[in-house]
Design a protein around this motif. Structure first.
Motif, PDB file in Angstrom:
ATOM      1  N   ASP A   1      48.238  99.830 -26.511  1.00  0.00           N
ATOM      2  CA  ASP A   1      47.500 101.198 -26.644  1.00  0.00           C
ATOM      3  C   ASP A   1      47.758 101.906 -27.781  1.00  0.00           C
ATOM      4  O   ASP A   1      46.748 102.788 -28.371  1.00  0.00           O
ATOM      5  CB  ASP A   1      47.860 101.850 -25.284  1.00  0.00           C
ATOM      6  N   HIS A   2      48.866 102.057 -28.657  1.00  0.00           N
ATOM      7  CA  HIS A   2      49.176 102.999 -29.511  1.00  0.00           C
ATOM      8  C   HIS A   2      48.276 102.600 -30.673  1.00  0.00           C
ATOM      9  O   HIS A   2      47.951 103.823 -31.376  1.00  0.00           O
ATOM     10  CB  HIS A   2      50.519 102.917 -29.798  1.00  0.00           C
ATOM     11  N   SER A   3      48.338 101.699 -31.175  1.00  0.00           N
ATOM     12  CA  SER A   3      47.701 101.514 -32.738  1.00  0.00           C
ATOM     13  C   SER A   3      46.249 100.835 -32.696  1.00  0.00           C
ATOM     14  O   SER A   3      45.815 100.571 -33.446  1.00  0.00           O
ATOM     15  CB  SER A   3      48.795 100.565 -33.644  1.00  0.00           C
ATOM     16  N   THR A   4      45.793 100.900 -31.480  1.00  0.00           N
ATOM     17  CA  THR A   4      44.634 100.166 -31.392  1.00  0.00           C
ATOM     18  C   THR A   4      43.476 101.413 -31.714  1.00  0.00           C
ATOM     19  O   THR A   4      43.480 102.409 -31.149  1.00  0.00           O
ATOM     20  CB  THR A   4      44.308  99.887 -29.691  1.00  0.00           C
ATOM     21  N   PRO A   5      42.356 100.751 -32.019  1.00  0.00           N
ATOM     22  CA  PRO A   5      41.233 101.880 -32.315  1.00  0.00           C
ATOM     23  C   PRO A   5      40.278 101.874 -31.171  1.00  0.00           C
ATOM     24  O   PRO A   5      40.557 101.134 -30.185  1.00  0.00           O
ATOM     25  CB  PRO A   5      40.446 100.917 -33.378  1.00  0.00           C
ATOM     26  N   THR A   6      39.798 103.156 -31.021  1.00  0.00           N
ATOM     27  CA  THR A   6      39.006 103.544 -30.090  1.00  0.00           C
ATOM     28  C   THR A   6      37.678 103.506 -30.142  1.00  0.00           C
ATOM     29  O   THR A   6      36.887 104.078 -29.578  1.00  0.00           O
ATOM     30  CB  THR A   6      39.620 104.970 -29.243  1.00  0.00           C
ATOM     31  N   THR A   7      37.209 102.729 -31.359  1.00  0.00           N
ATOM     32  CA  THR A   7      35.694 102.744 -31.857  1.00  0.00           C
ATOM     33  C   THR A   7      34.919 101.899 -31.042  1.00  0.00           C
ATOM     34  O   THR A   7      35.540 101.216 -30.441  1.00  0.00           O
ATOM     35  CB  THR A   7      35.685 102.480 -33.376  1.00  0.00           C
ATOM     36  N   PRO A   8      33.513 101.965 -30.945  1.00  0.00           N
ATOM     37  CA  PRO A   8      32.632 101.196 -30.194  1.00  0.00           C
ATOM     38  C   PRO A   8      32.863  99.542 -30.361  1.00  0.00           C
ATOM     39  O   PRO A   8      33.332  99.119 -31.424  1.00  0.00           O
ATOM     40  CB  PRO A   8      31.398 101.555 -30.569  1.00  0.00           C
ATOM     41  N   ARG A   9      32.594  98.832 -29.302  1.00  0.00           N
ATOM     42  CA  ARG A   9      32.452  97.406 -29.546  1.00  0.00           C
ATOM     43  C   ARG A   9      31.271  96.814 -30.219  1.00  0.00           C
ATOM     44  O   ARG A   9      30.387  97.463 -30.527  1.00  0.00           O
ATOM     45  CB  ARG A   9      32.550  96.754 -28.213  1.00  0.00           C
ATOM     46  N   ASN A  10      31.723  95.636 -31.004  1.00  0.00           N
ATOM     47  CA  ASN A  10      30.639  95.066 -31.880  1.00  0.00           C
ATOM     48  C   ASN A  10      29.750  94.437 -30.935  1.00  0.00           C
ATOM     49  O   ASN A  10      29.835  94.327 -29.604  1.00  0.00           O
ATOM     50  CB  ASN A  10      31.081  94.346 -32.869  1.00  0.00           C
ATOM     51  N   GLU A  11      28.738  93.746 -31.389  1.00  0.00           N
ATOM     52  CA  GLU A  11      27.791  92.968 -30.680  1.00  0.00           C
ATOM     53  C   GLU A  11      28.150  91.868 -29.837  1.00  0.00           C
ATOM     54  O   GLU A  11      27.877  91.121 -29.093  1.00  0.00           O
ATOM     55  CB  GLU A  11      26.570  92.464 -31.585  1.00  0.00           C
ATOM     56  N   LEU A  12      29.611  91.486 -30.287  1.00  0.00           N
ATOM     57  CA  LEU A  12      30.095  90.349 -29.542  1.00  0.00           C
ATOM     58  C   LEU A  12      31.000  90.954 -28.214  1.00  0.00           C
ATOM     59  O   LEU A  12      31.927  90.260 -27.642  1.00  0.00           O
ATOM     60  CB  LEU A  12      31.277  89.440 -30.248  1.00  0.00           C
ATOM     61  N   GLY A  13      31.136  92.140 -28.387  1.00  0.00           N
ATOM     62  CA  GLY A  13      31.855  92.853 -27.234  1.00  0.00           C
ATOM     63  C   GLY A  13      33.237  93.121 -27.624  1.00  0.00           C
ATOM     64  O   GLY A  13      34.086  93.448 -26.630  1.00  0.00           O
ATOM     65  N   ILE A  14      33.419  92.909 -29.043  1.00  0.00           N
ATOM     66  CA  ILE A  14      35.036  92.861 -29.329  1.00  0.00           C
ATOM     67  C   ILE A  14      34.937  94.561 -30.216  1.00  0.00           C
ATOM     68  O   ILE A  14      34.292  94.948 -30.640  1.00  0.00           O
ATOM     69  CB  ILE A  14      35.182  91.744 -30.452  1.00  0.00           C
ATOM     70  N   ILE A  15      36.239  94.878 -29.873  1.00  0.00           N
ATOM     71  CA  ILE A  15      36.678  96.216 -30.577  1.00  0.00           C
ATOM     72  C   ILE A  15      37.394  95.861 -32.012  1.00  0.00           C
ATOM     73  O   ILE A  15      38.385  95.237 -31.931  1.00  0.00           O
ATOM     74  CB  ILE A  15      37.527  96.922 -29.629  1.00  0.00           C
ATOM     75  N   PRO A  16      36.677  95.857 -33.153  1.00  0.00           N
ATOM     76  CA  PRO A  16      37.241  95.489 -34.247  1.00  0.00           C
ATOM     77  C   PRO A  16      38.440  96.182 -34.791  1.00  0.00           C
ATOM     78  O   PRO A  16      38.458  97.489 -34.481  1.00  0.00           O
ATOM     79  CB  PRO A  16      36.044  95.389 -35.315  1.00  0.00           C
TER      80      PRO A  16
END
Lengths: 203, 480
Positions: B68-83
């Motif tokens: 939770d803490h150091s994770t980005p909250t930016t959108p998922r890529n085309e593979l459904g992964i949050i880079p």
């Protein structure tokens, strides 16, 4: 943890109340997976200018006459805020062995004692005297004896300070608490057989 | 129920039920931990410690992990992964994945449908239950006290102790009753209660204590509201805050994934009914606030104790008699670039953040969305809405809340701590002002040089629309 019996060191004061752990070490330095090298991040946003690298000449820890100080005198309620143990790791990394204040936030105090950073509680009058002393004479030093719980001020006056007996034992002998807890295995087993688990996360 | 005729508080009942070894002159009490929550930031050194000693995790079945803490909250890529763009954060997350896998701890990785802020997912999954002891290497663990659990934050060494032994050495804290009597007015929320409590007692006022929040206003709150209140106990110096469990609590828990089922449910509820503080039990301290006198609160300074009613003026350092407090206030106003006597209403802002373990649950988002419906975020403002968990996000999307936020011009993000802690890419620029629903307005907390006004989701939403600090009640009246 190394044994901590005696501290002898010069003092430096940051006479600010409620210094929170985000000031002691900003969150952006918490992406580490070990405890090394955090000393340079201690008080980072006060210690460096905008670029994050050039020392801020105004900040007390950057003034040459205070270099090498190992006892920090701080305002009330030092270490409030988050539970990050990186705060005592950073202070130890920056060369501090003890912090003197009128009171400490609970989690910070616990974390410090587990790492051999001694939180010393004094009354407000003593805190004020130490603030002035540190400002007037950068070479002023104090000595601390853990066994007798004595803080000796630069003028030779000796003051007692409170220290939890168990924490003191651990400091003096350089042992950590985990060994004590591991030795209680039978008691934990007895507790567990009398109190079934409340939840099963693996279920 | 009394034990041996002694009237006991909720805290005493939970504390007493978890003692493995009593406190003595030689050592603190040894307390058993029912549930241990772990996340990527405060656990790596603890796992290293038990690995170095060749130990195992004693109860992986009473431990749960989330990122939770150091994770980005930016959108998922085309593979459904949050880079994850930040290499150090990526390494920390990989380390956490390996640690949980090696020691058999169930863990929700970034983007998993159950991932989220540790203090959102515990209650959400029904893991947080009345009468439990719950710890986590995070000071906002106090959140779980809303269920009548004894829940508090611990350091990383203690995370190691709990991983290895499921116990902790603890000195018994003192108790403080925080009574909030009467009813909240329209537009006044749980967040305003807790900001008022902290403004009253100060940031260190509860040090050494466990709070028990009591009174009609607390009883009337939803579980989410109670979590908001308990969450910020630590901002008043108390490691834990508790609310006695009642029908609202049971209703929230029933049917959740880890809630007791069938006959076990009946037995559990019966035992939970014994937990509330006995009539006449004594607290070490007591304070009382009137909910009907509260209006929306906002902070003006650099700690959560520097808060005031939203229509008040920023206090003047020269009115402060205590020299240390005067210096602290001068320093705070200088950092915030505010003048003594200035009103915050109308103060222009740059960012609005709705999220964090304080205010990112479904009711918070519903409240904000209801307000934003048909309104627009001011051109000068960036508004971020960050759900507390993937489940909150999913629920909000099923209700169309994300459409309301997007239509208003707000960003709808992935779940995480986000701008509350600014170690994941979400942060303020130096000098920016934010109205934030998070829990800390410390210098640099939301980004180096950033300036935070803490407030409720309603106040945040109203301020986003106006482009400046705004009392939501004025706009609520016009929309009714």
């Amino acid at each position: 943890m190394d044994k901590l019996r005696h501290i002898e060191g010069s003092i430096v004061a940051i006479p600010v109340n409620d210094i929170d752990t985000d000031q002691i070490i900003p969150a952006r330095f918490l992406k580490v997976t070990d405890k090394e090298g955090l000393g340079k991040a201690a008080f980072c946003d006060w210690r460096y200018l905008e670029d994050g690298e050039t020392p801020n000449p105004e900040f007390i820890l950057n003034q040459p006459e205070y270099r090498g100080a190992s006892v920090l005198i701080a305002g009330n309620n030092f270490g409030c805020g988050s539970s990050r143990e990186h705060a005592p790791w950073a202070l130890l990394g920056a060369g501090f062995k003890a912090v003197i204040s009128t009171d400490f936030a609970d989690i910070f105090r616990n974390n410090s004692l587990k790492n051999g950073l001694l939180p010393i509680i004094v009354d407000e009058e003593t805190q004020r005297q130490l603030f002035s002393l540190a400002e007037e004479d950068p070479s002023a030093s104090v000595s601390v004896d853990v066994e007798t719980q004595t803080l000796t001020l630069p003028d030779g006056r000796a003051l007692g300070f409170p220290l939890d007996g168990f924490a003191k034992y651990c400091l003096l002998n350089g042992v950590d608490q985990l060994g004590y807890l591991l030795a209680l295995d039978d008691e934990v087993l007895a507790f567990e057989s009398a109190n079934p688990p409340r939840v099963a996360t693996t279920a | 129920m009394t034990q041996n005729g002694k009237r006991r508080t909720l805290f005493e009942k939970v504390w007493n039920a978890h003692i493995v070894r009593e406190q003595s002159d030689d050592a603190p009490a040894v307390l058993y931990v029912d549930l241990h929550l772990v996340h990527e930031v405060t656990s790596p050194q603890a796992f290293s410690m038990i690995r170095e000693r060749g130990l195992k995790v004693r109860r992986p079945d009473q431990t749960i992990g989330t990122m939770d803490h150091s994770t980005p909250t930016t959108p998922r890529n085309e593979l459904g992964i949050i880079p994850v763009a930040d290499a150090m954060a990526a390494k920390q997350l990989d380390t956490f994945t390996k640690n949980c896998a090696d020691f058999g701890i169930p863990m929700y990785a970034l983007g998993d449908e159950h991932q989220g802020i540790v203090h959102v997912i515990g209650p959400e999954k029904g893991l947080t239950q009345p009468g439990m002891t719950i710890v986590c290497g995070d000071s906002h663990t106090s959140t779980h006290g809303a269920f009548g659990a004894l829940a508090f934050g611990i350091g990383t060494s203690e995370v190691g102790h709990v991983l290895a032994t499921q116990t902790l050495l603890q000195n018994r804290p003192r108790t403080m009753a925080v009574n909030v009597e009467g009813r909240l007015g329209e537009g006044v929320t749980a967040k305003d209660i807790i900001l008022a409590v902290i403004a009253r007692i100060g940031i260190g006022g509860g040090t050494g204590h466990v709070f028990e929040y009591r009174g009609e206003a607390i009883r009337s709150l939803s579980m989410e509201g109670r979590m908001t209140v308990c969450n910020m106990s630590i901002e008043g110096g108390a490691r834990a805050g508790m609310v006695a469990p009642d029908e609202t609590t049971f209703e929230y828990i029933q049917g959740r994934e880890h809630a007791p089922q069938g006959a076990d449910w009946e037995a559990a509820v019966a035992s939970w009914r014994e937990l509330p503080t006995d009539d006449g039990a004594e607290f070490d301290q007591e304070i009382t606030l009137r909910a009907d006198e509260l209006i929306p609160m906002i902070t003006y300074g650099t700690n959560p104790g520097m808060g005031m009613p939203i229509n008040a003026a920023v206090p003047a350092p020269e009115d402060e008699r205590d020299v240390n407090k005067r210096i602290a206030l001068e320093k705070a106003l200088s950092y915030m670039d505010l003048r003594p006597g200035q009103h915050l209403l109308g103060q222009a802002i740059d960012v609005v953040f709705i999220g964090s373990c304080t205010n990112s649950r479904i009711t918070d988002l519903r409240q904000a969305a209801q307000f934003m419906q048909g309104r627009k975020v001011a051109d000068s403002v960036r508004m971020m809405v960050v759900p507390g968990s993937q489940q909150v996000k999913k629920q909000a999307e099923s209700e169309g809340l994300h459409e309301i936020f997007r239509a208003a011009g707000a960003e709808w993000r992935e779940a995480g701590c986000s701008m509350c802690i600014a170690m994941n890419g979400d942060q303020l620029e130096p000098g920016q002002y934010a109205v934030s629903t998070s829990n800390r307005n410390f210098e640099g907390r939301q980004g180096k040089g950033g300036r935070t006004f803490l407030a409720s989701p309603l106040t945040a939403a109203a301020s986003a629309v106006a482009g400046s600090v705004t009392d939501p009640r004025a706009m609520l009246a016009s929309s009714l």
